[in-house]
Design an enzyme around this catalytic site. Structure first.
Site, PDB file in Angstrom:
ATOM      1  CG  ASP A 110      -2.246   0.624   1.006  1.00 39.31           C
ATOM      2  OD1 ASP A 110      -2.268   1.859   0.954  1.00 39.31           O
ATOM      3  OD2 ASP A 110      -3.251  -0.092   0.877  1.00 39.31           O
ATOM      4  CB  THR A 150      11.888   5.139   5.149  1.00 34.66           C
ATOM      5  OG1 THR A 150      11.473   5.130   3.774  1.00 34.66           O
ATOM      6  CG2 THR A 150      13.352   5.558   5.227  1.00 34.66           C
ATOM      7  CG  HIS A 161      -5.389   3.732   1.369  1.00 35.13           C
ATOM      8  ND1 HIS A 161      -5.016   2.419   1.169  1.00 35.13           N
ATOM      9  CD2 HIS A 161      -6.710   3.795   1.055  1.00 35.13           C
ATOM     10  CE1 HIS A 161      -6.068   1.717   0.765  1.00 35.13           C
ATOM     11  NE2 HIS A 161      -7.115   2.532   0.686  1.00 35.13           N
ATOM     12  CB  SER A 166      -9.842   0.373   0.710  1.00 35.00           C
ATOM     13  OG  SER A 166      -9.493   0.746  -0.591  1.00 35.00           O
TER      14      SER A 166
END
Length: 392
Positions: free
Chosen positions: A25, A51, A58, A214
């Site tokens: 994502d 990172t 989201h 989602s």
């Protein structure tokens, strides 16, 4: 969560930290309180670094839905709130997701120990065929016995969407509280699983209610993680079969809305044995013993212990004619105190607090009792002990 019986499911398990779920994502905001202790190292395929910092929100939202820490007094509880999450960042904004980076992310998660991969993006049926790189990566994950749950999409129609329809992926549609598909949810006989399409998540460090497919796919991913927590040897097919066989039928798809509690029972989950109720109250002493008790004038007897030095423990013995016993113990310097009332060394009633004062009350038959006071103190300073008890 109540619709899928999560409170009962959590009585069986809240997850196993050895079960890792990956989200491909927009990364994750590691500063979110509900994600502290929930993350394992992932990878940022945009910057090609470790990172994985989420600049959009989201990815953090779906991650919190899956593994948000529960019982911590803040935010939300994720479906598998003792499982761990591997963030894979392949998009900065959630739009125009690069298929090459996505394929690399899916393969990375499958190779780095994820048991489940959650995909909350979709082409919404815009392309007749899915991207071959992503489809090949999903097939690769399936070959490694990794479950892939994907959003079926928000098209409101029955056409195939990608990557949800790719072989090896399991599409998830979105339902409402009445187990009907939301009007915006993709439908069709090619979809076999559904989950609530509105979920509480943490987005931009704020608790938010978000609707869309989602959020449906991560819900099933979290439930599947609970199933692997109670039975780590399950294959992907066994997990999906249990989810499907215990689901509530939903019109518009060839399957149903998942039931976490029933799915856990189907794969060997066990409800903990209920704690036995406390033993019954001790019987009153025989009549002969009652006659030996010295009656006190008036309806009450008062016992005072004041300004005593309590190292850690003190007890007094009392005798009462029967009725309500109430005791209050105050000691502002004690870290924690417990007051216990017992008869013949058998526990009758006990209560305690971390600091300040503690009160005890019970209705007891006539007899001889021991009042036991136990405290943890800030040694070596002595402190005043004040007990006031009224025995009816």
């Amino acid at each position: 969560m109540r619709v899928v019986q999560m409170p009962k499911a959590w009585d069986i398990t809240t997850g196993d930290p050895n079960v890792i779920v990956a989200t491909v994502d927009t990364g994750v905001d590691s500063s979110v309180g509900d994600l502290q202790g929930a993350l394992v190292p992932g990878w940022d395929f945009i910057t090609n670094t470790a990172t994985t910092q989420d600049s959009f929100g989201h990815g953090t939202a779906v991650s919190s839905e899956i593994v948000g820490r529960g019982n911590n007094g803040q935010g939300i509880a994720g479906y598998c709130w003792r499982c761990r999450l591997m963030p894979i960042r392949v998009s900065a904004s959630g739009a125009n997701i690069d298929p090459g980076l996505t394929a690399l992310g899916i393969r990375y998660a499958a190779e780095q120990g994820a048991r489940i991969i959650s995909l909350s993006f979709n082409d919404e049926g815009a392309y007749p065929n899915g991207d071959p790189q992503v489809a090949a990566a999903i097939a690769y994950a399936a070959q490694r016995n990794v479950l892939v749950f994907a959003s079926a999409g928000n098209t409101g129609s029955s056409g195939l969407t990608h990557p949800a329809s790719a072989p090896g992926a399991y599409a998830v549609a979105g339902t409402d509280q009445s187990d009907a598909l939301y009007s915006w949810s993709t439908l069709g006989s090619w979809i076999h699983l559904a989950a609530p399409g509105c979920q509480w998540v943490i987005w931009s460090n704020v608790m938010s209610n978000v609707c869309g497919n989602s959020t449906a796919a991560p819900a099933v991913a979290g439930i599947a993680a609970l199933m692997l927590s109670v039975n780590p040897g399950l294959t992907p097919a066994q997990v999906v079969n249990a989810l499907q066989s215990t689901a509530v039928p939903v019109n518009g798809i060839d399957g149903g809305r998942v039931d976490a509690y029933k799915a856990l029972l189907a794969v060997g989950g066990r409800v903990p044995t209920k704690v036995s109720p406390p033993p019954p109250a001790p019987p009153p002493p025989p009549p002969a013993a009652l006659k030996r008790l010295k009656k006190t004038p008036g309806p009450h007897m008062e016992t005072h212990i004041q300004h005593g030095v309590l190292g850690a423990h003190r007890e007094i013995r009392i005798k009462v004619l029967g009725g309500k016993v109430a005791a209050t113990f105050r000691s502002p310097k004690a870290k924690s105190c417990t007051v216990t009332l017992s008869s013949n060394d058998a526990l009758w009633v006990s209560t305690g607090v971390r600091a300040g004062s503690v009160s005890l009350s019970a209705k007891v038959p006539a007899g001889r009792y021991k009042v036991d006071l136990s405290c943890r103190v800030r040694r070596p300073k002595p402190f005043a002990l004040v007990l006031r008890a009224i025995f009816a």
